[in-house]
Motif scaffolding. Structure first.
Motif, short mmCIF file in Angstrom:
data_model
loop_
_atom_site.label_atom_id
_atom_site.label_comp_id
_atom_site.label_asym_id
_atom_site.label_seq_id
_atom_site.Cartn_x
_atom_site.Cartn_y
_atom_site.Cartn_z
N GLN A 1 -8.45 10.20 -10.98
CA GLN A 1 -8.86 9.11 -11.86
C GLN A 1 -8.79 9.51 -13.33
O GLN A 1 -8.78 8.65 -14.20
CB GLN A 1 -10.29 8.65 -11.51
N LYS A 2 -8.75 10.80 -13.60
CA LYS A 2 -8.74 11.27 -14.99
C LYS A 2 -7.43 10.97 -15.69
O LYS A 2 -6.35 11.22 -15.14
CB LYS A 2 -9.00 12.78 -15.03
N SER A 3 -7.53 10.50 -16.92
CA SER A 3 -6.32 10.19 -17.69
C SER A 3 -5.54 11.46 -18.03
O SER A 3 -4.31 11.42 -18.11
CB SER A 3 -6.68 9.42 -18.96
N GLU B 1 -7.96 3.53 -5.04
CA GLU B 1 -8.41 2.54 -4.06
C GLU B 1 -8.94 3.22 -2.80
O GLU B 1 -9.94 2.81 -2.24
CB GLU B 1 -7.24 1.62 -3.70
N GLU B 2 -8.25 4.28 -2.37
CA GLU B 2 -8.63 4.93 -1.12
C GLU B 2 -8.15 6.38 -1.08
O GLU B 2 -7.10 6.70 -1.62
CB GLU B 2 -7.98 4.16 0.04
N VAL B 3 -8.96 7.22 -0.44
CA VAL B 3 -8.56 8.61 -0.18
C VAL B 3 -8.64 8.83 1.32
O VAL B 3 -9.65 8.50 1.94
CB VAL B 3 -9.52 9.62 -0.86
N LYS B 4 -7.57 9.37 1.89
CA LYS B 4 -7.61 9.75 3.30
C LYS B 4 -7.64 11.27 3.35
O LYS B 4 -6.64 11.93 3.05
CB LYS B 4 -6.37 9.24 4.03
N LYS C 1 0.82 -1.21 0.00
CA LYS C 1 0.00 0.00 0.00
C LYS C 1 0.86 1.27 0.00
O LYS C 1 0.56 2.23 -0.71
CB LYS C 1 -0.93 -0.02 1.21
N SER C 2 1.95 1.27 0.77
CA SER C 2 2.78 2.47 0.84
C SER C 2 3.38 2.83 -0.52
O SER C 2 3.56 4.00 -0.83
CB SER C 2 3.90 2.30 1.88
N ALA C 3 3.66 1.81 -1.35
CA ALA C 3 4.22 2.07 -2.68
C ALA C 3 3.17 2.55 -3.67
O ALA C 3 3.49 3.08 -4.73
CB ALA C 3 4.88 0.80 -3.21
N ARG C 4 1.90 2.39 -3.31
CA ARG C 4 0.81 2.81 -4.19
C ARG C 4 0.14 4.09 -3.70
O ARG C 4 -0.93 4.46 -4.17
CB ARG C 4 -0.23 1.69 -4.30
N THR C 5 0.78 4.76 -2.74
CA THR C 5 0.18 5.95 -2.12
C THR C 5 1.02 7.19 -2.41
O THR C 5 2.24 7.13 -2.43
CB THR C 5 0.06 5.74 -0.59
N VAL C 6 0.32 8.30 -2.65
CA VAL C 6 0.99 9.59 -2.81
C VAL C 6 0.43 10.56 -1.77
O VAL C 6 -0.68 10.39 -1.27
CB VAL C 6 0.81 10.20 -4.23
N VAL C 7 1.23 11.57 -1.46
CA VAL C 7 0.81 12.62 -0.54
C VAL C 7 0.44 13.84 -1.37
O VAL C 7 1.21 14.27 -2.23
CB VAL C 7 1.96 12.98 0.44
N GLY D 1 -4.71 20.62 4.91
CA GLY D 1 -4.41 20.73 3.49
C GLY D 1 -3.70 19.53 2.88
O GLY D 1 -3.22 19.59 1.76
N ILE D 2 -3.62 18.43 3.65
CA ILE D 2 -2.93 17.23 3.18
C ILE D 2 -3.93 16.09 2.98
O ILE D 2 -4.83 15.89 3.80
CB ILE D 2 -1.86 16.77 4.21
N ALA D 3 -3.76 15.36 1.89
CA ALA D 3 -4.56 14.16 1.65
C ALA D 3 -3.63 13.04 1.20
O ALA D 3 -2.54 13.30 0.69
CB ALA D 3 -5.61 14.43 0.56
N TYR D 4 -4.07 11.81 1.40
CA TYR D 4 -3.32 10.64 0.93
C TYR D 4 -4.20 9.89 -0.05
O TYR D 4 -5.35 9.61 0.24
CB TYR D 4 -2.96 9.72 2.11
N ILE D 5 -3.65 9.63 -1.22
CA ILE D 5 -4.38 8.89 -2.25
C ILE D 5 -3.65 7.57 -2.49
O ILE D 5 -2.45 7.57 -2.78
CB ILE D 5 -4.43 9.66 -3.59
N THR D 6 -4.39 6.47 -2.39
CA THR D 6 -3.83 5.15 -2.69
C THR D 6 -4.46 4.66 -3.99
O THR D 6 -5.69 4.63 -4.11
CB THR D 6 -4.11 4.15 -1.55
N PHE D 7 -3.62 4.31 -4.94
CA PHE D 7 -4.08 3.80 -6.23
C PHE D 7 -4.08 2.27 -6.22
O PHE D 7 -3.40 1.65 -5.41
CB PHE D 7 -3.17 4.31 -7.36
N GLU D 8 -4.84 1.69 -7.14
CA GLU D 8 -4.87 0.24 -7.24
C GLU D 8 -3.57 -0.28 -7.84
O GLU D 8 -3.12 -1.37 -7.50
CB GLU D 8 -6.09 -0.21 -8.06
N ASP D 9 -2.95 0.49 -8.74
CA ASP D 9 -1.72 0.05 -9.40
C ASP D 9 -0.57 1.00 -9.10
O ASP D 9 -0.74 2.22 -9.16
CB ASP D 9 -1.92 -0.01 -10.93
#
Length: 108
Positions: A33-35, A43-46, A4-10, A53-61
């Motif tokens: 999600q937009k190309s 996969e998930e938004v925190k 999960k950590s490798a699929r997440t951005v800040v 002002g910070i969010a964490y986005i986890t992608f499926e890939d």
């Protein structure tokens, strides 16, 4: 599948207090999600988080993380926002606090 950590951005620069947290989460999902934003399946938004002002986005890939990071500029735009907001996208680091200290030391 990558951890999960490798699929997440800040995401920093998320406008705070402009819209409800649920609506802002939805806008973030739509953006990433937009190309045209080099995005993919989220996969998930925190949001909100303990940091303003910070969010964490986890992608499926994991490949999506790499393409999102390569995009030069992310502009959060939505009809519910009065203007666009520039976002800064960085790789997720599990130990952000020591990483930040390291960066500060490095910059001094």
């Amino acid at each position: 599948q990558a951890p999960k950590s490798a699929r997440t951005v800040v995401i920093s620069g998320v406008p705070d207090g402009v819209l409800s947290d649920d609506v802002m989460s939805d806008i973030l999902v739509i953006h990433f999600q937009k190309s045209k934003n080099n995005g993919g399946d989220v996969e998930e938004v925190k949001y909100p988080t303990t940091e303003k002002g910070i969010a964490y986005i986890t992608f499926e890939d994991q490949e999506v993380v790499e393409s999102v990071l390569q995009k030069a500029e992310h502009r959060l735009e939505d009809r519910r926002l009065s203007r666009y907001y520039p976002l800064k996208v960085t790789p997720y680091c599990e130990d952000v606090s020591s990483f930040s200290v390291y960066l500060v030391v490095l910059l001094l």
